[in-house]
Design an enzyme around this catalytic site. Structure first.
Site, PDB file in Angstrom:
ATOM      1  N   GLY A 205     -21.251  -0.456  11.981  1.00  0.00           N
ATOM      2  CA  GLY A 205     -22.275   0.008  12.911  1.00  0.00           C
ATOM      3  C   GLY A 205     -21.718   0.998  13.926  1.00  0.00           C
ATOM      4  O   GLY A 205     -20.753   0.697  14.622  1.00  0.00           O
TER       5      GLY A 205
ATOM      6  N   GLY B  54     -23.449   2.213  16.532  1.00  0.00           N
ATOM      7  CA  GLY B  54     -24.336   2.245  17.709  1.00  0.00           C
ATOM      8  C   GLY B  54     -23.492   2.183  18.975  1.00  0.00           C
ATOM      9  O   GLY B  54     -22.320   2.559  18.975  1.00  0.00           O
ATOM     10  N   PHE B  55     -24.067   1.654  20.037  1.00  0.00           N
ATOM     11  CA  PHE B  55     -23.363   1.634  21.322  1.00  0.00           C
ATOM     12  C   PHE B  55     -22.074   0.814  21.242  1.00  0.00           C
ATOM     13  O   PHE B  55     -21.049   1.208  21.798  1.00  0.00           O
ATOM     14  CB  PHE B  55     -24.266   1.066  22.418  1.00  0.00           C
TER      15      PHE B  55
ATOM     16  N   VAL C 269     -23.297  -2.004   4.682  1.00  0.00           N
ATOM     17  CA  VAL C 269     -22.516  -3.197   4.363  1.00  0.00           C
ATOM     18  C   VAL C 269     -23.502  -4.297   3.979  1.00  0.00           C
ATOM     19  O   VAL C 269     -24.451  -4.590   4.712  1.00  0.00           O
ATOM     20  CB  VAL C 269     -21.646  -3.622   5.567  1.00  0.00           C
TER      21      VAL C 269
ATOM     22  N   GLU D  36     -42.839   1.859  28.629  1.00  0.00           N
ATOM     23  CA  GLU D  36     -42.478   3.282  28.617  1.00  0.00           C
ATOM     24  C   GLU D  36     -43.359   4.060  27.639  1.00  0.00           C
ATOM     25  O   GLU D  36     -43.815   5.167  27.941  1.00  0.00           O
ATOM     26  CB  GLU D  36     -40.987   3.436  28.288  1.00  0.00           C
TER      27      GLU D  36
ATOM     28  N   ASP E 145     -26.062  -6.308  20.201  1.00  0.00           N
ATOM     29  CA  ASP E 145     -27.286  -7.093  19.982  1.00  0.00           C
ATOM     30  C   ASP E 145     -27.089  -8.241  18.995  1.00  0.00           C
ATOM     31  O   ASP E 145     -27.905  -9.156  18.934  1.00  0.00           O
ATOM     32  CB  ASP E 145     -28.399  -6.183  19.431  1.00  0.00           C
TER      33      ASP E 145
HETATM   34  C1  LIG Z   1     -36.766   1.594  21.786  1.00  0.00           C
HETATM   35  C2  LIG Z   1     -35.577   0.992  22.474  1.00  0.00           C
HETATM   36  C3  LIG Z   1     -35.371   1.224  23.836  1.00  0.00           C
HETATM   37  C4  LIG Z   1     -34.265   0.686  24.477  1.00  0.00           C
HETATM   38  N1  LIG Z   1     -34.085   0.954  25.822  1.00  0.00           N
HETATM   39  C5  LIG Z   1     -32.961   0.510  26.430  1.00  0.00           C
HETATM   40  C6  LIG Z   1     -32.694   0.863  27.789  1.00  0.00           C
HETATM   41  O1  LIG Z   1     -33.499   1.537  28.436  1.00  0.00           O
HETATM   42  N2  LIG Z   1     -31.529   0.430  28.352  1.00  0.00           N
HETATM   43  C7  LIG Z   1     -30.609  -0.324  27.650  1.00  0.00           C
HETATM   44  O2  LIG Z   1     -29.564  -0.667  28.181  1.00  0.00           O
HETATM   45  N3  LIG Z   1     -30.850  -0.692  26.367  1.00  0.00           N
HETATM   46  C8  LIG Z   1     -31.998  -0.290  25.749  1.00  0.00           C
HETATM   47  N4  LIG Z   1     -32.231  -0.643  24.440  1.00  0.00           N
HETATM   48  C9  LIG Z   1     -31.315  -1.588  23.775  1.00  0.00           C
HETATM   49  C10 LIG Z   1     -30.040  -0.907  23.294  1.00  0.00           C
HETATM   50  O3  LIG Z   1     -30.356   0.280  22.609  1.00  0.00           O
HETATM   51  C11 LIG Z   1     -29.293  -1.894  22.403  1.00  0.00           C
HETATM   52  O4  LIG Z   1     -28.987  -3.035  23.164  1.00  0.00           O
HETATM   53  C12 LIG Z   1     -28.028  -1.277  21.851  1.00  0.00           C
HETATM   54  O5  LIG Z   1     -28.344  -0.183  21.026  1.00  0.00           O
HETATM   55  C13 LIG Z   1     -27.226  -2.303  21.064  1.00  0.00           C
HETATM   56  O6  LIG Z   1     -26.071  -1.701  20.571  1.00  0.00           O
HETATM   57  P1  LIG Z   1     -25.437  -2.196  19.193  1.00  0.00           P
HETATM   58  O7  LIG Z   1     -24.171  -1.432  19.033  1.00  0.00           O
HETATM   59  O8  LIG Z   1     -25.402  -3.677  19.162  1.00  0.00           O
HETATM   60  O9  LIG Z   1     -26.501  -1.778  18.082  1.00  0.00           O
HETATM   61  P2  LIG Z   1     -27.169  -0.369  17.760  1.00  0.00           P
HETATM   62  O10 LIG Z   1     -26.968   0.604  18.861  1.00  0.00           O
HETATM   63  O11 LIG Z   1     -28.562  -0.690  17.355  1.00  0.00           O
HETATM   64  O12 LIG Z   1     -26.351   0.152  16.496  1.00  0.00           O
HETATM   65  C14 LIG Z   1     -26.324  -0.559  15.305  1.00  0.00           C
HETATM   66  C15 LIG Z   1     -25.832   0.380  14.223  1.00  0.00           C
HETATM   67  O13 LIG Z   1     -25.502  -0.380  13.076  1.00  0.00           O
HETATM   68  C16 LIG Z   1     -25.983   0.265  11.919  1.00  0.00           C
HETATM   69  N5  LIG Z   1     -26.161  -0.769  10.895  1.00  0.00           N
HETATM   70  C17 LIG Z   1     -27.002  -1.830  10.934  1.00  0.00           C
HETATM   71  N6  LIG Z   1     -26.852  -2.604   9.849  1.00  0.00           N
HETATM   72  C18 LIG Z   1     -25.872  -2.018   9.102  1.00  0.00           C
HETATM   73  C19 LIG Z   1     -25.261  -2.353   7.857  1.00  0.00           C
HETATM   74  N7  LIG Z   1     -25.596  -3.443   7.162  1.00  0.00           N
HETATM   75  N8  LIG Z   1     -24.320  -1.507   7.354  1.00  0.00           N
HETATM   76  C20 LIG Z   1     -23.962  -0.379   8.039  1.00  0.00           C
HETATM   77  N9  LIG Z   1     -24.506  -0.030   9.228  1.00  0.00           N
HETATM   78  C21 LIG Z   1     -25.442  -0.851   9.760  1.00  0.00           C
HETATM   79  C22 LIG Z   1     -27.260   0.937  12.366  1.00  0.00           C
HETATM   80  O14 LIG Z   1     -27.596   2.026  11.514  1.00  0.00           O
HETATM   81  C23 LIG Z   1     -26.888   1.380  13.785  1.00  0.00           C
HETATM   82  O15 LIG Z   1     -26.349   2.678  13.807  1.00  0.00           O
HETATM   83  C24 LIG Z   1     -33.347  -0.123  23.758  1.00  0.00           C
HETATM   84  C25 LIG Z   1     -33.543  -0.354  22.396  1.00  0.00           C
HETATM   85  C26 LIG Z   1     -34.648   0.198  21.754  1.00  0.00           C
HETATM   86  C27 LIG Z   1     -34.858  -0.049  20.285  1.00  0.00           C
END
Ligand SMILES: Cc1cc2nc3c(=O)[nH]c(=O)nc-3n(C[C@H](O)[C@H](O)[C@H](O)COP(=O)(O)OP(=O)(O)OC[C@H]3O[C@@H](n4cnc5c(N)ncnc54)[C@H](O)[C@@H]3O)c2cc1C
Length: 418
Positions: free
Chosen positions: A11, A13-14, A79, A166, A302
């Protein structure tokens, strides 16, 4: 010479990207795997859905962010399974990769609380595809009204957390402020925007004071807020909430999240699922973010249920994921286990143009100053300098000329993956 130890990050993401950046040029051979080729700034996704920003303004190719570091390999793949005992991950492409350390950061996805047929009828907002689907549907509905000389247009947003609030504010701005001068057969001021919340108030995670303020702002924009009743039925023609039936072809789901299917692969025995994951599917982790009984697997963002000082689960927020990614990397670099402590950076939500609510470590404020803080924070936290410049310019243009520059309808059909 001994081989470098392998770290796999699932992943980008953040959480994943902050771990990868912190491990750049380190003693590890790092592989970052994501099923998308880009990092997405989800907090501004609603602005793509409401035609204020383009997809490229809030996303950056992962390769561009970390691909140039000699010790980081970026792979576009999904994955599908993790063999914890053999220390191997399996991908959709049938690729198998061994690891010494695994960082699991697959984020979350919308949940429909067992009503999976609603997925197609009420799209959630999680990916760029979701945002474009919503944008297309919304813009298309305005066009249908113009074509049919009709003023019957209802938008229904289910869930009044930050995303729902929002989105509702942004739709109100489009319908009541921006499009008003552009249609001849249709009065866009007559469109109705419903925001539905099963709980007692909007923004339930905020304090009573800020929730009330948010509701006051959103109602001032013309949004109809319905609280205290749950959605009972969704069809392609209407939504049923309590005793009320609201006709709508524009229903958007912002009501709840669950973890990705991949986290289930980490639960050893389905019978013992509750010992390993909470109701949202988030995996319980040790103080240092490692998975129970598996010190070389870390769960972040998350996907993790990690506790604050009071023992409550940390919220699903971008700063939580980023700090956790950095923390895991720090432990790997120092080769020692360290407990994670979240530094609370506060929470904020914007409500239309000029209004926001902010809770900064118990210091609560709202209104224009809060909105300015919201804008500054969101510009600063965009990952790439180009994104910052683009978003700043788009917002400046919208602010001075009351324009939503990205009102383009494209052909794409909504198919939300399970
Ligand atoms: C619409 C929306 C608005 C939001 N607004 C806010 C805000 O204002 N402030 C704030 O702090 N937070 C906000 N959030 C929450 C924040 O975006 C999440 O808490 C954050 O993105 C979590 O980070 P992460 O790295 O856990 O997952 P993510 O950032 O979601 O990244 C997960 C990554 O894993 C990848 N992935 C998933 N499954 C697989 C797999 N099986 N194989 C390979 N890759 C995979 C995905 O493609 C993605 O790129 C918001 C979320 C959303 C959806």
């Amino acid at each position: 010479m001994t081989a470098k130890k392998k770290v796999i990050i699932i992943g980008g993401g953040f959480g994943g990207i902050s771990a990868a950046k912190s491990l750049a040029n380190s003693q590890y051979e790092v592989t970052l795997i994501d099923k998308k080729n880009h990092h997405l700034f989800q907090p501004l996704l609603y602005q793509v859905a409401s035609a204020a920003l383009s997809p490229a303004d809030i996303s950056v190719p992962l390769r561009e962010i970390v691909g140039h570091y000699p010790n980081i390999l970026v792979l576009l793949d999904e994955v599908t399974n993790i063999d914890k005992d053999k220390k191997v991950i399996q991908c959709k492409s049938s690729k198998e990769l061994p690891y010494d350390f695994l960082i699991v950061a697959p984020g979350s996805k919308p949940t429909y609380f067992g009503q999976d047929k609603w997925r197609q009828l009420a799209p959630g907002l999680k990916t760029l595809e979701d945002a474009l689907t919503i944008r297309n549907k919304v813009l298309q509905s305005f066009e249908e009204c113009e074509k049919n000389n009709s003023d019957e247009l209802n938008f229904v947003i289910i869930g009044a957390g930050p995303t729902g609030v929002e989105l509702a504010g942004a739709f109100a701005e489009i319908a009541y402020d921006i499009l008003i001068k552009e249609f001849k057969n249709f009065d866009s001021k007559k469109a109705k925007i419903y925001l539905i919340e099963g709980g007692k108030e909007v923004l339930p995670a905020y304090s009573g004071k800020l929730s009330k303020k948010a509701q006051e702002y959103i109602e001032k924009l013309g949004v109809i807020v319905l609280t205290g009743d749950r959605v009972e039925e969704i069809t392609d023609e209407y939504v049923k909430v309590g005793n009320r039936v609201i006709a709508s072809k524009n229903i958007i789901w912002a009501a709840g999240n669950t973890t990705s299917a991949l986290t289930k692969a980490l639960i050893p025995d389905k019978e013992q699922g509750d010992d390993y994951a909470d109701k949202m599917g988030r995996l319980y982790v040790e103080d240092n973010l490692s998975l129970k009984d598996y010190p070389s697997i870390f769960i972040i963002g998350d996907a993790a249920n990690s506790k604050d000082k009071e023992g409550d689960p940390l919220p699903a927020l971008a700063p939580v994921a980023s700090q956790q990614g950095k923390h895991v990397a720090k432990q790997l670099l120092k080769e020692k286990s360290l407990p994670f402590q979240y530094l609370d950076k506060g929470t904020m939500a914007t409500i239309g143009k000029y209004r926001a609510v902010v809770d900064f470590r118990g210091f609560k404020f709202s209104g224009l100053f809060a909105w300015i803080c919201w804008c500054v924070v969101h510009i600063l936290f965009l990952i790439d300098f180009r994104n910052r410049v683009m978003v700043f310019m788009q917002w400046g243009f919208a602010f001075f000329f009351k324009e939503k520059g990205v009102r383009i309808i494209t052909e794409n059909k909504y198919e939300h993956p399970e």
